[in-house]
Design a protein around this motif. Structure first.
Motif, PDB file in Angstrom:
ATOM      1  N   GLU A  82       0.799  -1.223   0.000  1.00 26.90           N
ATOM      2  CA  GLU A  82       0.000   0.000   0.000  1.00 26.90           C
ATOM      3  C   GLU A  82       0.834   1.277   0.000  1.00 26.90           C
ATOM      4  O   GLU A  82       0.330   2.336   0.362  1.00 26.90           O
ATOM      5  CB  GLU A  82      -0.974   0.017   1.190  1.00 26.90           C
ATOM      6  N   ASP A  83       2.097   1.208  -0.367  1.00 30.42           N
ATOM      7  CA  ASP A  83       2.885   2.421  -0.552  1.00 30.42           C
ATOM      8  C   ASP A  83       2.473   3.101  -1.852  1.00 30.42           C
ATOM      9  O   ASP A  83       2.130   2.440  -2.834  1.00 30.42           O
ATOM     10  CB  ASP A  83       4.377   2.094  -0.618  1.00 30.42           C
ATOM     11  N   THR A  84       2.536   4.431  -1.872  1.00 29.04           N
ATOM     12  CA  THR A  84       2.315   5.156  -3.115  1.00 29.04           C
ATOM     13  C   THR A  84       3.485   4.889  -4.057  1.00 29.04           C
ATOM     14  O   THR A  84       4.641   4.900  -3.653  1.00 29.04           O
ATOM     15  CB  THR A  84       2.200   6.664  -2.846  1.00 29.04           C
ATOM     16  N   TYR A  85       3.158   4.657  -5.308  1.00 27.08           N
ATOM     17  CA  TYR A  85       4.184   4.285  -6.296  1.00 27.08           C
ATOM     18  C   TYR A  85       4.615   5.539  -7.060  1.00 27.08           C
ATOM     19  O   TYR A  85       3.808   6.171  -7.728  1.00 27.08           O
ATOM     20  CB  TYR A  85       3.609   3.262  -7.264  1.00 27.08           C
ATOM     21  N   ARG A  86       5.891   5.882  -6.974  1.00 25.92           N
ATOM     22  CA  ARG A  86       6.425   7.002  -7.747  1.00 25.92           C
ATOM     23  C   ARG A  86       7.063   6.439  -9.020  1.00 25.92           C
ATOM     24  O   ARG A  86       8.263   6.182  -9.059  1.00 25.92           O
ATOM     25  CB  ARG A  86       7.452   7.790  -6.935  1.00 25.92           C
ATOM     26  N   ASP A  87       6.258   6.217 -10.059  1.00 27.30           N
ATOM     27  CA  ASP A  87       6.807   5.685 -11.308  1.00 27.30           C
ATOM     28  C   ASP A  87       6.135   6.322 -12.513  1.00 27.30           C
ATOM     29  O   ASP A  87       5.950   5.684 -13.543  1.00 27.30           O
ATOM     30  CB  ASP A  87       6.674   4.161 -11.359  1.00 27.30           C
ATOM     31  N   SER A  88       5.804   7.598 -12.395  1.00 28.06           N
ATOM     32  CA  SER A  88       5.202   8.302 -13.528  1.00 28.06           C
ATOM     33  C   SER A  88       6.283   8.669 -14.544  1.00 28.06           C
ATOM     34  O   SER A  88       7.483   8.557 -14.284  1.00 28.06           O
ATOM     35  CB  SER A  88       4.488   9.566 -13.056  1.00 28.06           C
ATOM     36  N   ARG A  89       5.851   9.124 -15.697  1.00 28.68           N
ATOM     37  CA  ARG A  89       6.778   9.582 -16.732  1.00 28.68           C
ATOM     38  C   ARG A  89       6.227  10.829 -17.398  1.00 28.68           C
ATOM     39  O   ARG A  89       5.007  11.014 -17.527  1.00 28.68           O
ATOM     40  CB  ARG A  89       7.011   8.493 -17.776  1.00 28.68           C
ATOM     41  N   ARG A  90       7.122  11.684 -17.826  1.00 28.80           N
ATOM     42  CA  ARG A  90       6.785  12.909 -18.541  1.00 28.80           C
ATOM     43  C   ARG A  90       7.843  13.107 -19.612  1.00 28.80           C
ATOM     44  O   ARG A  90       9.037  13.099 -19.326  1.00 28.80           O
ATOM     45  CB  ARG A  90       6.791  14.128 -17.610  1.00 28.80           C
ATOM     46  N   ASN A  91       7.423  13.291 -20.864  1.00 28.19           N
ATOM     47  CA  ASN A  91       8.425  13.561 -21.883  1.00 28.19           C
ATOM     48  C   ASN A  91       7.834  14.359 -23.032  1.00 28.19           C
ATOM     49  O   ASN A  91       6.619  14.337 -23.274  1.00 28.19           O
ATOM     50  CB  ASN A  91       9.074  12.269 -22.397  1.00 28.19           C
ATOM     51  N   THR A  92       8.693  15.083 -23.701  1.00 33.06           N
ATOM     52  CA  THR A  92       8.346  15.803 -24.931  1.00 33.06           C
ATOM     53  C   THR A  92       9.328  15.367 -26.012  1.00 33.06           C
ATOM     54  O   THR A  92      10.497  15.070 -25.727  1.00 33.06           O
ATOM     55  CB  THR A  92       8.420  17.324 -24.748  1.00 33.06           C
ATOM     56  N   ARG A  93       8.851  15.333 -27.272  1.00 30.83           N
ATOM     57  CA  ARG A  93       9.648  14.788 -28.362  1.00 30.83           C
ATOM     58  C   ARG A  93       9.530  15.652 -29.609  1.00 30.83           C
ATOM     59  O   ARG A  93       8.490  16.281 -29.846  1.00 30.83           O
ATOM     60  CB  ARG A  93       9.180  13.366 -28.689  1.00 30.83           C
ATOM     61  N   MET A  94      10.599  15.656 -30.381  1.00 24.49           N
ATOM     62  CA  MET A  94      10.617  16.318 -31.679  1.00 24.49           C
ATOM     63  C   MET A  94      11.191  15.347 -32.705  1.00 24.49           C
ATOM     64  O   MET A  94      12.194  14.681 -32.451  1.00 24.49           O
ATOM     65  CB  MET A  94      11.478  17.585 -31.620  1.00 24.49           C
ATOM     66  N   HIS A  95      10.545  15.272 -33.867  1.00 27.22           N
ATOM     67  CA  HIS A  95      11.036  14.415 -34.941  1.00 27.22           C
ATOM     68  C   HIS A  95      10.864  15.161 -36.254  1.00 27.22           C
ATOM     69  O   HIS A  95       9.748  15.554 -36.619  1.00 27.22           O
ATOM     70  CB  HIS A  95      10.256  13.098 -34.970  1.00 27.22           C
ATOM     71  N   PHE A  96      11.971  15.389 -36.955  1.00 25.10           N
ATOM     72  CA  PHE A  96      11.950  16.073 -38.249  1.00 25.10           C
ATOM     73  C   PHE A  96      12.459  15.098 -39.304  1.00 25.10           C
ATOM     74  O   PHE A  96      13.538  14.526 -39.169  1.00 25.10           O
ATOM     75  CB  PHE A  96      12.823  17.322 -38.221  1.00 25.10           C
ATOM     76  N   SER A  97      11.671  14.925 -40.358  1.00 29.46           N
ATOM     77  CA  SER A  97      12.003  13.966 -41.406  1.00 29.46           C
ATOM     78  C   SER A  97      11.921  14.650 -42.766  1.00 29.46           C
ATOM     79  O   SER A  97      10.989  15.432 -43.021  1.00 29.46           O
ATOM     80  CB  SER A  97      11.035  12.781 -41.352  1.00 29.46           C
ATOM     81  N   ALA A  98      12.895  14.365 -43.625  1.00 22.73           N
ATOM     82  CA  ALA A  98      12.926  14.960 -44.963  1.00 22.73           C
ATOM     83  C   ALA A  98      13.377  13.927 -45.974  1.00 22.73           C
ATOM     84  O   ALA A  98      14.213  13.067 -45.684  1.00 22.73           O
ATOM     85  CB  ALA A  98      13.863  16.165 -44.995  1.00 22.73           C
ATOM     86  N   THR A  99      12.829  14.014 -47.180  1.00 24.23           N
ATOM     87  CA  THR A  99      13.242  13.144 -48.281  1.00 24.23           C
ATOM     88  C   THR A  99      13.337  13.977 -49.551  1.00 24.23           C
ATOM     89  O   THR A  99      12.479  14.833 -49.813  1.00 24.23           O
ATOM     90  CB  THR A  99      12.254  11.977 -48.460  1.00 24.23           C
TER      91      THR A  99
END
Length: 714
Positions: free
Chosen positions: A215-232
């Motif tokens: 019954e312990d609180t679980y500290r296992d969250s995640r936060r992320n931001t991403r950038m992806h640039f693609s060219a052809t």
């Protein structure tokens, strides 16, 4: 009398069945184009001609699954085991292995490896790629060292992103749901001159598991931001240039619930409960392709990437834990030190001579006990300071590939590559470590006749830290028709020990000590680990018999029977308190897998998978993420009028000794507003078991999870 080899028996049976099976070629329309597998051998091949089993997860399946992560998509692949160490620590193993690590499978994004070189893992929650940007995933189920090098021991996951040319316009998406789900995505794709471009920005977060089994609180969250640039770019009729830039920044929560890491628990206060991991990933890649003729292609691919992991926190322990006697006893026998700490914690020092009989260890144990019990109590005083698990890893890779059609019956693929890996960590390597790898590879495809295809491949690698290796594969495909084939495959593969296993120099420097120790404001912790430096490569031998059929009424079937053996297995846990890496273990898998994908009508699709894996291993922990029975079932339906639905079932009998069953339902409605489309979707996951997920601590308050999403395209 000598017995006839099984291979001869099988070929004899095929030759007898061939006239009957060939009749099937006239029953269906053979003018429809054959699907293509792109990554198995690096040659474009029909599924029936591939020397192995390949699962394809296309864009329609990705969207219908409602998955937020690539590992969740792997539940659609027969024999793939998905485990959760924590909500933000996911592992994917083919056929099984350790729950908290996956070191034997190569993962590629548009040909770029995302397998970290230093700690030899794939950070699934930290990939700088949104699932909305994925066009298809090909999973080669089996060893493929001959095509992709020493990390492709058990399989290859090859991810292909959407082409900018095929995704023009703007896409916006937002997902919100229970368990803290709050995801967003936006992309813009356009043409300019001879090029097509797409910029994607995205963010992902959730709160992980709700609580532990105590019954312990679980500290296992995640936060992320991403950038992806693609060219052809289409440079001319014979040349193309593709390039990409990607970045990711975020944090994954970590914590500790007690002072169990202290030498003697219950004596000193806790350190930080906040041990969040800050993660930054950067990559740049380029691929140039030239068709010198209709039968010859040259390709150069190069990429560079960097992983940054920062984890710093406070820790407290007894002054005793920084004494040379404790460090010496740990080096001699960590189990003895553990026994001593239990005796001191329980006030039973009088049992030391009875339980610790080795003379050298006994002398150290008694000295430690005397210090602990000294009248002044100075060694029992708590000492606190700062510690870190920081590491930076880099990879630079360049590869030349040549594809030549020598005739209508013979194709040859060959190539050479160079890779440099570096890892920089004061904690793990006392500075920096680097490795260089040269590779020479080739694959030959020879159509002996209308029905028989013989294929052979090999890879030679020279590795600065692990030495040289040569692996090979040979396969015979019997094509009943171009759409139906039976395959016989024998493969050999290797895995090089990673830097942490073989070359680690692992010790924790505690800084900013309070109070100081004999005038020092820093000191090394007693627990240390030294890599052996002489580990050999793991060796895998695989035998496979399979069938692949592509029926013109929309039915696709793949069946696989396999026998896989891994020798010189490096299987001991990577634990600083008991670091004993060696090549003394083994593991083998035998079993069967099947995959059925059936487009029943233009509006209905059924997908079924099943795997039976019989296994044996000398390392108990490797049994935990191997389910003997596992599978999935999915039904996709387009109801018309913009309505669609999908229902999936996933099941496994034992994942870390826990049953797993879940049903996923997705219902979506698409609205058209001229040149714009809006899709609203409801996603529900329902656990059908009462088990924790992989580990006993991984518990949710509710067995059901609901989320909603809105996506606008214009």
């Amino acid at each position: 009398m000598a017995s006839t080899p099984p291979l001869v028996h099988l070929i004899s049976v095929l030759s007898l069945l061939a006239p009957m099976l060939a009749v099937a070629e006239d029953l269906f329309d053979q003018d429809q184009p054959l699907p293509e597998i792109l990554s198995a051998t690096r040659l474009k091949q029909s599924p029936a001609a591939v020397p192995g089993s390949v699962s394809v997860i296309d864009r329609a399946l990705i969207e219908a699954s409602g998955a937020r992560d690539i590992p969740e998509l792997m539940r659609l692949v027969p024999g793939m085991m998905v485990g959760y160490a924590k909500g933000n620590e996911i592992t994917v193993n083919y056929h099984g292995g350790q729950v908290d690590s996956a070191r034997r499978m190569q993962v590629l994004i548009d040909g770029r490896s995302v397998y970290r070189p230093g700690l030899a893992t794939v950070d699934w929650v930290d990939l700088p790629l949104a699932i909305e940007d994925i066009e298809r995933i090909e999973v080669f189920r089996g060893p493929n060292t001959v095509s992709y090098g020493a990390n492709a021991l058990t399989g290859v996951i090859s991810i292909t992103t959407r082409s900018p040319a095929n995704s023009h316009g703007t896409r916006l998406k937002y997902t919100h749901g229970q368990r803290g789900i709050d995801d967003w995505y936006g992309s813009q794709a356009f043409s300019s001159g001879n090029g097509d471009f797409r910029l994607s920005l995205s963010g992902q977060q959730d709160s992980g598991f709700d609580r532990t089994d105590i019954e312990d609180t679980y500290r296992d969250s995640r936060r992320n931001t991403r950038m992806h640039f693609s060219a052809t770019h289409a440079l001319d009729d014979s040349q193309t240039l593709d390039w990409q830039l990607a970045a990711k920044e975020g944090s994954n929560q970590k914590n500790i619930y007690s002072d169990e890491e202290a030498l003697i628990s219950g004596i000193v206060p806790n350190g930080d409960t906040n041990r969040d991991l800050k993660a930054r990933d950067y990559s740049a890649s380029m691929r140039w392709s030239l068709d010198t003729s209709s039968t010859h292609n040259l390709q150069i691919q190069a990429y560079a990437q960097r992983w940054e992991r920062v984890q710093e926190f406070g820790i407290c322990d007894l002054a005793l834990s920084f004494t040379p006697e404790v460090a010496a006893l740990h080096r001699l026998n960590p189990d003895t030190l553990d026994t001593l700490s239990r005796l001191l914690r329980r006030g039973r020092a009088n049992l030391i001579n009875e339980l610790i009989t080795d003379p050298e260890q006994n002398a150290l144990a008694n000295t430690i006990s005397s210090n602990f019990s000294s009248v002044g109590g100075e060694f029992k005083a708590p000492v606190c300071g700062k510690i870190n698990n920081n590491i930076n890893e880099n990879r630079y890779d360049i590869e030349l590939q040549d594809t030549l059609s020598l005739s209508d019956e013979l194709r040859l693929l060959s190539g050479v590559s160079y890779r440099k890996d570096t890892a920089d960590s004061q904690t793990y390597f006392q500075g920096g470590l680097q490795n260089e790898v040269w590779r020479l590879f080739g694959h030959l495809e020879w159509h002996l006749s209308e029905h028989f295809v013989l294929q052979g491949g090999s890879m030679f690698e020279t590795d600065t830290l692990s030495g040289d290796s040569l692996t090979s594969r040979i396969a015979l495909n019997y094509l009943i028709t171009p759409r139906h084939g039976i395959r016989l495959v024998y493969s050999e593969a290797v895995r090089s020990p990673d830097m942490q296993e073989n070359n680690v120099n692992w010790s924790y420097l505690i800084e900013n000590l309070n109070p100081n120790l004999n005038g020092r404001d820093s000191a090394y912790y007693y627990a240390t680990a030294q890599g052996p430096g002489n580990l050999q490569q793991e060796i895998m031998r695989s035998r496979e018999i399979g069938y692949n059929g592509q029926f013109d009424f929309g039915l696709q079937i793949d069946i696989k029977l396999f026998n896989e053996e891994i020798h010189r297995l490096i299987a001991e846990p990577l634990d600083i308190t008991e670091f004993v890496q060696n090549n003394d273990n083994y593991m083998w898998f035998r079993g069967a897998e099947t995959e059925v994908d059936w487009a029943l009508t233009a509006s209905d699709r059924l997908r079924l998978t099943y795997a039976y894996v019989d296994f044996e291993t000398s390392e108990k922990s490797y049994q935990r993420l191997t389910a003997r029975y596992s599978g999935s079932a999915g039904y996709l339906r387009d109801w018309g009028g913009g309505w669609s639905s999908s229902l999936f079932y996933y099941g496994a009998d034992l994942l870390n000794e826990r049953r797993f069953e879940r049903a996923d339902l997705r219902i979506a409605k698409r609205f058209n507003f001229g040149k714009s489309d809006l899709e609203l979707a409801l996603m529900m996951q329902q656990r059908l078991d009462d088990e924790a997920l992989t580990w006993r601590e991984n518990l949710y308050d509710q067995r059901r999870m609901v989320s909603v999403s809105a996506q606008l395209e214009f």
